[in-house]
Scaffold this active site. Structure first.
Site, PDB file in Angstrom:
ATOM      1  N   TYR A 126       0.817  -1.211   0.000  1.00  0.00           N
ATOM      2  CA  TYR A 126       0.000   0.000   0.000  1.00  0.00           C
ATOM      3  C   TYR A 126       0.856   1.268   0.000  1.00  0.00           C
ATOM      4  CZ  TYR A 126      -3.950  -3.024   0.923  1.00  0.00           C
ATOM      5  OH  TYR A 126      -4.906  -3.991   0.824  1.00  0.00           O
ATOM      6  N   LYS A 173       4.270 -14.728   4.301  1.00  0.00           N
ATOM      7  CA  LYS A 173       4.613 -15.538   3.122  1.00  0.00           C
ATOM      8  C   LYS A 173       6.129 -15.471   2.972  1.00  0.00           C
ATOM      9  CE  LYS A 173       3.212 -17.906  -0.516  1.00  0.00           C
ATOM     10  NZ  LYS A 173       2.414 -19.144  -0.476  1.00  0.00           N
ATOM     11  N   ASP A 206      -1.524 -18.526   2.932  1.00  0.00           N
ATOM     12  CA  ASP A 206      -2.483 -19.369   2.205  1.00  0.00           C
ATOM     13  C   ASP A 206      -3.054 -20.449   3.122  1.00  0.00           C
ATOM     14  OD1 ASP A 206       0.217 -19.931   2.053  1.00  0.00           O
ATOM     15  OD2 ASP A 206       0.141 -20.933   0.130  1.00  0.00           O
ATOM     16  N   ASP A 230      -5.694  -6.954   5.103  1.00  0.00           N
ATOM     17  CA  ASP A 230      -6.870  -6.471   4.389  1.00  0.00           C
ATOM     18  C   ASP A 230      -7.713  -7.653   3.913  1.00  0.00           C
ATOM     19  OD1 ASP A 230      -8.623  -4.808   3.120  1.00  0.00           O
ATOM     20  OD2 ASP A 230      -7.229  -4.065   1.616  1.00  0.00           O
TER      21      ASP A 230
END
Ligand code: NAI
Length: 336
Positions: A126, A173, A206, A230
């Site tokens: 962002y 991740k 995930d 988010d």
């Protein structure tokens, strides 16, 4: 002395749900002097500023805002006003409590969900640093810093300790983004070491998405960088009844802005059927922030009473009522 609060109605369903939340807060009896600061797609388009000065001036005076959603154009146009506001006021912690509501029928009704999401709010993808290298080749920079990662981790662990929560899960991740998410994780581990009574674990994003759907009750406090936060927030909202019911707080060292997780919902704007629960529960978080815990608890209980009764719910949660009817029911519950 009344508290001074900046009320930003926003656009789409924003004015409807923020008016409902304001009425509910006023019905608690906490004295508040509301300062309305209009901020919507039209004002932004006409002034060319994604963060008009009058909004900043008001927040500069009050330090506390209750904000409705504001539409952001997709793939072009001005930058997100929400991102601009969070960066400008350095509202680094986005806190979203996700809890099952009584008797609300969802796909997960048989599970008691009670988790709190701590989403880093100022950086990651962002940062808005996008660049067209050559025609049809674009890069988008993911920025992760030690400063921002440490302070969001401290906010999450500090909250867990203060509220007696037992577990924090950092979502990442780092198996792929070894440097960026690797730094985020190192900071989480460093802070975790200072909170030995809190169980800390790491979950790849995930897998976290799947675990949230399969066994959501295993999660307590979730700690995430901006983008995963988010996405996971909306997923988590879906577990407890949708975007209409999940509140949020954007907290900085000095300022705080409270807003629902949902957006401006243009598909239902102006129809009187928007669910004001998320805005009312965001207002309850605001009352907590003002140290008006008793009023905050009463407001949450009133909302829960209306869910228990099931008579005045809005269509998104299976009811036939409108925003007005729901609001009246909450105010009536507050008075009894
Ligand atoms: P959205 O949250 O506005 O709507 C998604 C779906 O949820 C829609 O079907 C909508 O009707 C429903 N929904 C959302 N809130 C609801 C409520 N209170 N009651 C009943 N149903 C509700 O997400 P979408 O469509 O992706 O975004 C619309 C606009 O809002 C975009 O311009 C987006 O940028 C902006 N947005 C603004 C935010 C903010 O100001 N904090 C946050 C998220 C999106």
């Amino acid at each position: 002395m009344p508290y001074k609060i900046t009320l930003i109605p926003g656009d789409g369903i924003g004015p409807e749900v923020s008016a409902a939340a304001r009425e509910a807060v006023d019905a608690t009896g906490v004295p508040i002097q509301w300062e309305t600061a209009e901020l919507n797609a039209d004002i932004i388009a006409s002034t060319g500023q994604s963060l008009p000065q009058h909004v900043l001036d008001s927040l500069e005076r009050t330090h506390v805002g209750l904000k409705g959603p504001v539409t952001t154009p997709i793939a072009g146009g001005y930058t997100s006003v929400n991102v601009a506001l969070r960066k400008r006021l350095d509202l680094y912690a986005n806190v979203r409590p996700v809890r099952s509501l009584p008797r609300l029928v969802t796909r997960f009704s048989d599970v008691k969900i009670d988790m709190v999401i701590f989403r880093e709010n100022t950086e990651d993808l962002y940062s808005g640093l996008e660049h067209e290298v050559v025609r049809d080749v674009v890069t988008s920079l993911k920025v992760i810093t030690r400063t921002a990662s440490i302070r969001i981790a401290e906010a999450a662990f500090g909250f867990a300790r203060q509220t007696g929560r037992r577990k924090v899960a950092a979502i990442h991740k780092a198996n792929i983004m070894k440097l960026a998410d690797g730094l985020f994780l190192r900071c989480c581990r460093e802070v975790a070491a200072r909170f030995p009574e809190i169980e800390y674990r790491e979950v790849i994003v995930d897998n976290a998405a799947m675990q949230l759907v399969i066994r959501p009750e295993q999660f307590d406090v979730l700690l995430l960088p901006n983008l995963y936060g988010d996405i996971v927030s909306d997923l988590a909202a879906g577990l407890v009844g949708g975007l209409g019911v999940v509140p949020g707080a954007n907290l900085g060292e000095r300022d705080a802005v409270f807003e629902a997780v949902h957006g401006s919902a243009p598909d239902i704007a102006g129809r009187g059927i928007a669910n004001p629960t998320a805005m009312m529960l965001s207002a309850a978080l605001m009352l907590d922030h003002l140290h008006e815990q008793e009023a905050a608890t009463r407001l949450r209980s009133a909302v829960e009473t209306v869910y228990s009764d099931r008579k005045h719910l809005t269509p998104d949660v299976g009811g036939h009522g409108g925003t007005r009817e729901f609001t009246d029911a909450v105010i009536a519950a507050l008075k009894t």
